[in-house]
Write an enzyme that holds these catalytic residues in place. Sequence first.
Site, PDB file in Angstrom:
ATOM      1  N   HIS A 172       7.966  21.373 -23.203  1.00 57.01           N
ATOM      2  CA  HIS A 172       9.067  22.109 -23.654  1.00 57.01           C
ATOM      3  C   HIS A 172       9.499  22.655 -22.205  1.00 57.01           C
ATOM      4  CE1 HIS A 172      10.727  25.593 -25.794  1.00 57.01           C
ATOM      5  NE2 HIS A 172      11.178  24.645 -26.172  1.00 57.01           N
ATOM      6  N   CYS A 173       9.189  22.712 -21.386  1.00 56.72           N
ATOM      7  CA  CYS A 173       9.447  23.009 -20.453  1.00 56.72           C
ATOM      8  C   CYS A 173      10.600  21.274 -19.441  1.00 56.72           C
ATOM      9  CB  CYS A 173       8.828  23.449 -19.365  1.00 56.72           C
ATOM     10  SG  CYS A 173       7.501  24.551 -19.707  1.00 56.72           S
ATOM     11  N   LEU A 174       9.641  20.591 -19.908  1.00 60.85           N
ATOM     12  CA  LEU A 174      11.068  19.102 -19.760  1.00 60.85           C
ATOM     13  C   LEU A 174      12.114  19.636 -20.420  1.00 60.85           C
ATOM     14  CD1 LEU A 174       7.751  16.856 -19.177  1.00 60.85           C
ATOM     15  CD2 LEU A 174       8.932  17.984 -17.347  1.00 60.85           C
TER      16      LEU A 174
END
Length: 353
Positions: free
Chosen positions: A344-346
């Site tokens: 999700h962060c990426l």
Amino acid sequence: MSDLSTDELTPAQQGFFFPAEWHPHVATWLSWPHTDASWSRERLELMMPAYLDFIKAISESEPVCINAHNDVIIQQAKMRLLMAGANMDRITLLPFPTNDSWCRDHGPAFLINPATKERMIVNWGYNAWGGKYPPYDKDDLIPTAIAHYRKLDYVTPGIVMEGGSVEFNGAGTVLTSRACLLNKNRNPNLSQAQIEQYLCDYYGVKQVLWVEDGIVGDDTDGHIDDTVRFVNEDTVIAAIEHNPNDANYAPLQEIHHELRQMRLLNGKPLNIVELPMPGPVESDGQRLPASYANFLITNGSVIVPTFRCANDQPALDRIGQCFPGRKIIGIDSTEIVWGLGSFHCLSQQEPAV
């Protein structure tokens, strides 16, 4: 495309809002890892197979647009993707310079206006989680680069905001954490009430719900996408730790207590689905922010980080129960999370209108 920051009406007043992640996507955006900002050269090679699997998994159900720094990086990325068997017809590599890879936080926030069938971008400020990892000047320019590429208007609120710090139900509610948004390393001159007003004005929400903190090892000061995620308008899946000797036990128990007190705009309490945590994932004695909650919802799937531990399958099963119409894809994120984030962060989704 133009900067609408001087317009009198806020995006919310014009009918724009940030949709839930399960809303149909035009594409998912990534920023190709090319420096040692988050992974050493050796670690970058170790994480690359999982990163390529991630791109291939997204491209099964929607296009992927990748900020790939320059023409040299584009050629290197293209070769890796071809060797990995990726469908290049669904992948676009763009020479947009970046410092690091965390597109959720430095990428654009796309808003939609269903009434007018328009979209726009919010160009939030970005300071690498409170100035922790300079330089970040190139990352801070990514939203405007994408606005020009997509020929979309954009608005610049003038404050720092990160995509991983906010979680939306698409029906007027955003979840966030005090540890991050009220941290003095972001917007030291703003009160909680002022920050809430920015969220309402520029994300088009009507309600801000706050939890206190995040998980151990999270260098973002408590991003919500490691702890609580909406799976529909009134249901969240929330990470829980039942071992009282684990460092995440107290903060996650507190979050569940806070969630139980919350009421949505319609007066209903949240439906809360418990999501197990993986066992501790460590590197050189450092606890890493491993969480199954850091999944990405695509048009046809949910891509979930796994960590080579006993709770991998139970977590996949629990997430699958929340998304019956989507394929659940588990990808080993043990090497990726060494960079202190996961899928999700990426990534940052681009919604259709």
